[in-house]
Design a protein around this motif. Structure first.
Motif: not given
Length: 494
Positions: A260-277, A403-410
């Motif tokens: 469960a350690s994420m030390r040294g990892k980069r998590v990407g947040i894709p700006r295009e996943y912020r959809v309208d509404d 980044c190493d992984v991406l985080l988004t809503p499902t």
């Protein structure tokens, strides 16, 4: 001790090995649970004898002092898309009603070799085409969850693996197989408060799994938590010479590698996943997920996936095109339904069989697929969609340089009521907006439950990883799981 059916795959496996309970006790408890929950319509076929036989073998092996197989005595549910030798397999469609395969799918064979037993075949959207389990020819699967507003609206469990999601969430089985073409493991997992992972395309053999869209379909596990998913994925995966798309790689020890350690990892947040509404609750959960991964030691970076907006339209060209080709085999000649009107010729039999055997959504996708593959439109639609698919894959490659992984809503919402979106195919298709891009790129992706909305319904977070980095996805999922502390479960109204 708590009820045996409250235990997940890891706890049952370990309990059987240590003699805390027998495998037969485990199976008997789940058989009773399944029989009492038929209102949910999660199981199309119940196979208690199969599960009992596996339990007897596990208990006999333990009594003899033998080393137990990895899943010895653990009972599972199997999505009705996997062919099971001697057990009816319909893909949720009337056109395959009565079909009993004379062979076993590679995925289920791997599970049986690992010692697991089968409680039954799970209901699903017809030929895996749907996001709510409303397209099944054998009736809707009902979600075990209800809104907390006091209303009695029956909710969709998601799709196409809705039977699997309901069965795991309602504690009818500790784990189940699912398939994911554009989100059919992840979206129902999010809707029902469980975990589910779609591995890299080619990790699990497609042999013996009824095809929807061959370049997208991928089997994966659905279970109570991340560890259980890792255990099941190990058993399901492996090279298969019978599948030309199977990856010739050793199966990783994903459970042993969990951290469960994420030390040294980069998590990407894709700006295009912020959809309208986007509902505020979804956005708030996403922000919470970012904080949880930062707390686990990760560095958060913003990334761009510029072709994301084209993913859904590209998917709904490519997937129906492949479906129209794959489903041509259902003609009433060799197996399944045969509708032969008196005095009819061969072409009339084809037409009548398909008209009666296929549901409305399947017919819609076959017609779309046939249209985009036709001589006048192939280049304008199918070829262009494949070019977009290549661009989407390139977007992910470039993002993973940062980044190493991406985080988004499902999913863009919590579970909706049955019938709420069935009259509007476009609204239904939009449920896949966050899951389709990684499917087009063939990447591993996982949904883990993160919290509840204001109506008390589960919401999920999605982790997307590099190709073949299931370990990174599982580890990030575990970091989220531990910090979210999701313990909610549906009240047993059924």
């Amino acid at each position: 001790m708590s009820d045996i059916t409250d235990l997940g795959v890891a706890a049952l496996r370990d309990g059987i090995r240590l003699g805390w309970f027998s495998a037969r006790e485990v199976v008997d408890a789940f058989i009773v649970k399944v029989s009492r929950a038929r209102t949910l319509n999660a199981f199309l076929v119940e196979t208690p004898d199969h599960a009992i036989a596996a339990a007897k073998a596990a208990d006999a092996a333990r009594a003899a002092g033998e080393v137990l197989a990895p899943l010895a005595g653990v009972p599972l549910g199997i999505k009705d898309l996997f062919c099971t030798k001697g057990v009816a397999t319909t893909a949720g469609s009337l056109i395959l009603e009565g079909f009993t395969p004379p062979y076993e799918s590679t995925v289920t064979r791997n599970l049986w070799d690992a010692g697991a037993g089968m409680l039954g075949k799970l209901n699903m959207d017809q030929f895996a085409m749907g996001s709510s389990n409303e397209t099944s020819a054998f009736g809707n699967v009902l979600s075990p969850w209800r809104r907390s507003d006091g209303g009695n609206a029956t909710l969709a469990p998601g799709g196409s693996s809705g039977g699997s999601a309901t069965a795991v969430s309602a504690r009818l089985c500790p784990g189940a197989t699912g398939t994911d073409t554009g989100g059919s493991i992840r979206q129902p997992a999010a809707f029902t408060g469980i975990a589910g992972i779609k591995p890299t395309y080619g990790r699990c053999s497609r042999w013996g799994t009824i095809a929807f869209a061959s370049s997208l379909d991928q089997a994966g596990p659905m279970a109570r938590d991340v560890r259980d998913c890792a255990i099941l994925l190990e058993a399901m995966s492996g090279f298969d010479p019978k599948d030309a798309t199977s990856l010739q790689l050793d199966v990783s020890r994903w459970e042993d590698g969990l951290s469960a350690s994420m030390r040294g990892k980069r998590v990407g947040i894709p700006r295009e996943y912020r959809v309208d509404d986007m509902p505020e609750e979804i956005d708030a959960l996403w922000r919470a997920g970012i904080d949880w991964l930062r707390d686990a030691g990760a560095e958060i970076v913003e990334v761009s996936l510029p072709h994301t907006k084209y993913a859904l339209p590209a998917y709904y060209i490519i997937a129906p095109a492949e479906a129209s080709s794959n489903l041509a085999r259902y003609d009433g000649v060799r197996y399944g339904l045969r509708d032969l009107p008196e005095g009819a010729g061969l072409q009339d039999m084809y037409a009548a069989t398909r008209a009666d055997g296929f549901g409305a959504e399947v017919k819609r996708r076959i017609m779309i697929g046939t249209y985009v593959l036709s001589a006048g439109f192939y280049d304008a639609y199918y070829t262009q969609a494949q070019k977009v698919r290549a661009l989407i894959a390139r977007d992910f490659e470039q993002a993973f340089e940062r980044c190493d992984v991406l985080l988004t809503p499902t999913a863009p919402s919590a579970a909706f009521a049955l019938g709420e979106k069935s009259a509007d195919p476009i609204a239904m298709y939009l449920n896949d907006v966050f899951t389709v891009p990684s499917s087009l790129a063939g990447l591993p992706a996982m949904s883990v439950p993160g919290g509840l909305d204001k109506q008390g319904l589960p919401l999920g977070l999605q982790i997307i990883g590099r190709a073949l980095d299931e370990q990174g996805v599982l580890n990030a999922g575990l970091a989220l799981e531990e910090r979210a502390g999701f313990t909610a479960r549906p009240d047993a109204w059924w």
